[in-house]
Each structure stands twice: as C-alpha cells, then as structure tokens.
Design a protein around this motif. Structure first.
Motif, short mmCIF file in Angstrom:
data_model
loop_
_atom_site.label_atom_id
_atom_site.label_comp_id
_atom_site.label_asym_id
_atom_site.label_seq_id
_atom_site.Cartn_x
_atom_site.Cartn_y
_atom_site.Cartn_z
N PHE A 253 0.85 -1.19 0.00
CA PHE A 253 0.00 0.00 0.00
C PHE A 253 0.88 1.24 0.00
CE2 PHE A 253 -2.33 -3.33 2.23
CZ PHE A 253 -3.53 -3.34 1.53
N ARG A 254 0.47 2.23 -0.77
CA ARG A 254 1.15 3.51 -0.79
C ARG A 254 0.53 4.41 0.26
NH1 ARG A 254 -0.62 6.77 -4.70
NH2 ARG A 254 -1.05 4.92 -5.94
N LEU A 255 1.37 5.02 1.07
CA LEU A 255 0.88 5.98 2.06
C LEU A 255 0.57 7.29 1.36
CD1 LEU A 255 3.44 5.26 4.91
CD2 LEU A 255 0.95 5.07 5.12
N THR A 256 -0.63 7.81 1.56
CA THR A 256 -1.01 9.08 0.94
C THR A 256 -0.75 10.26 1.88
OG1 THR A 256 -3.28 8.88 1.73
CG2 THR A 256 -2.77 7.99 -0.47
N ARG A 257 -0.56 9.94 3.15
CA ARG A 257 -0.22 10.96 4.15
C ARG A 257 0.50 10.26 5.29
NH1 ARG A 257 -4.03 10.31 8.28
NH2 ARG A 257 -5.96 9.31 7.62
N PRO A 258 1.31 10.98 6.03
CA PRO A 258 2.02 10.34 7.13
C PRO A 258 1.06 9.94 8.25
CG PRO A 258 2.96 12.52 6.62
CD PRO A 258 1.71 12.37 5.83
N PRO A 259 1.21 8.75 8.79
CA PRO A 259 0.37 8.35 9.91
C PRO A 259 0.81 9.07 11.19
CG PRO A 259 1.98 6.65 9.47
CD PRO A 259 2.14 7.69 8.39
N GLN A 260 -0.12 9.24 12.12
CA GLN A 260 0.25 9.83 13.41
C GLN A 260 1.18 8.90 14.18
OE1 GLN A 260 -3.22 11.06 15.56
NE2 GLN A 260 -3.88 12.44 13.95
N THR A 261 0.94 7.59 14.06
CA THR A 261 1.80 6.57 14.66
C THR A 261 1.92 5.44 13.64
OG1 THR A 261 0.04 5.20 15.62
CG2 THR A 261 0.83 7.07 16.96
N PRO A 262 2.95 4.61 13.75
CA PRO A 262 3.03 3.47 12.83
C PRO A 262 1.81 2.56 12.96
CG PRO A 262 4.96 3.53 14.28
CD PRO A 262 4.09 4.68 14.65
N TYR A 263 1.27 2.44 14.18
CA TYR A 263 0.12 1.56 14.40
C TYR A 263 -1.08 1.97 13.56
CZ TYR A 263 2.98 0.74 18.56
OH TYR A 263 4.02 0.49 19.40
N LEU B 218 6.80 -0.81 7.25
CA LEU B 218 6.52 0.46 6.61
C LEU B 218 7.73 1.36 6.61
CD1 LEU B 218 4.48 2.91 8.80
CD2 LEU B 218 5.47 0.85 9.72
N ASP B 219 7.73 2.25 5.64
CA ASP B 219 8.67 3.37 5.62
C ASP B 219 7.83 4.61 5.36
OD1 ASP B 219 8.19 3.33 2.84
OD2 ASP B 219 10.19 2.65 2.31
N ASP B 220 8.42 5.67 4.85
CA ASP B 220 7.65 6.89 4.65
C ASP B 220 6.80 6.86 3.38
OD1 ASP B 220 9.87 6.97 2.99
OD2 ASP B 220 10.23 9.11 3.28
N ARG B 221 6.91 5.80 2.57
CA ARG B 221 6.16 5.70 1.32
C ARG B 221 5.18 4.54 1.26
NH1 ARG B 221 8.71 3.59 -2.63
NH2 ARG B 221 10.10 2.46 -1.30
N LEU B 222 5.57 3.41 1.85
CA LEU B 222 4.83 2.16 1.65
C LEU B 222 4.55 1.43 2.96
CD1 LEU B 222 6.89 0.54 -1.27
CD2 LEU B 222 4.63 1.60 -1.46
N VAL B 223 3.49 0.63 2.92
CA VAL B 223 3.24 -0.41 3.92
C VAL B 223 3.26 -1.72 3.16
CG1 VAL B 223 1.63 -1.38 5.59
CG2 VAL B 223 1.82 1.11 5.37
#
Length: 166
Positions: free
Chosen positions: A36-46, A152-157
C-alpha cells in the motif's frame, strides 16, 4: 471527506514478487502479500498498520503490534515463505526463501520499521527492538495460526502474512 491513508500499490515489480512467492509455495497454502502507498504520514506506525490490516480483512492490533529489528523481520519472512506454520515441512528451499524474503524487505527504504503479531513457530526466537524475547501471539484472523510481517517506511506499507490450520 478525509483522504484515505492507504492506496493499493500497483507497481508491476511488486506484483511480480508476490507471484514469485506464490509460485515457489505452489505445494502449500498461499501467503497474503500486499503493498500500500501511504497518501499521508500516519500519526503513529500503528495507525498505518491497522489501516493495512483492515484493508486485508484482518483484525487491527493497535498498541499490540510488536516491533522487531530487520534481522528478525528477515527471519520471520524467510520462515513463512519456507514453511507451513503448523507443520515443520519445508515447502521452499531455505536459500530460495531467504532470497525472496530479502526482496520483500528491499521494497522499503533504510528507515523502514518492521512489526509482527508475536512468535508463532519456527526454530528461532523472536526478539523485539528492545531485545526482549517475544512469547505467544495475537491473531489477526480466524485461522488457528497466523503470523508474518507488516512493515513500513515513509512511502509504503508492505504485508507478508500466513494463515494456517493444524
């Protein structure tokens, strides 16, 4: 309306990796492989891990995700590619499973973080990032055994998950 945090990643190279894993494991149950591509940074990895779990119809774990170092993540991924969870039978030769697991982890950048649901099976101990041994697990599915890796990293899960029955 809030933008979704995750969108399916459609990179053909990633799809090819899931096919390679499925082909190697043709004599056993398939694994769940997803990106999955992250469309915005999560508040926490969880938050991102739980969103990915929900997308795959798994139960979210919230604060119960266990963060593991990369070396343990590689062992977990190698084990679930190479073996069934409930039985010690080798499904994929160790060298091939290690290569495929390395390709999964290589999808993420150097600052990637790795998470699992606990220690289910395998001939190695699972240690969290603080160096504590992990005992037991929390299921993400209805299967008697489930185990794997969410990363995850800053782009993908990335998800590589096994569900098995005894």
């Amino acid at each position: 309306m809030t933008e979704p945090m995750l969108l399916p990643e459609t990179d053909p190279a990633i799809e090819g990796l899931w096919v390679a894993i499925e082909t190697a494991r043709a004599q056993s149950y398939p694994l769940t492989g997803a990106a999955f591509r992250l469309t915005r940074p999560p508040q926490t990895p969880y938050e991102a891990l739980d969103a990915a779990a929900r997308e795959l119809d798994f139960y979210p774990l919230g604060q119960h995700w266990i963060e593991v170092p990369r070396r343990i993540a590689l062992k977990i991924a190698t084990h679930i590619i190479a073996h069934d969870l409930a039985y010690p039978d080798e499904i994929v030769p160790a060298a091939q499973a290690t290569e495929l697991a390395g390709r999964v982890l290589a999808l993420l950048g150097a600052r990637a973080r790795y998470f699992t649901n606990g220690a289910v099976s395998g001939d190695f101990a699972v240690y969290d990032v603080q160096g504590n041994e992990v005992i037991g697990w929390r299921s993400l599915s209805e299967a008697p055994f489930d185990h794997g890796l969410f990363a995850l990293d800053d782009r993908l899960v990335i998800v590589l998950w096994a569900e098995d029955a005894p």
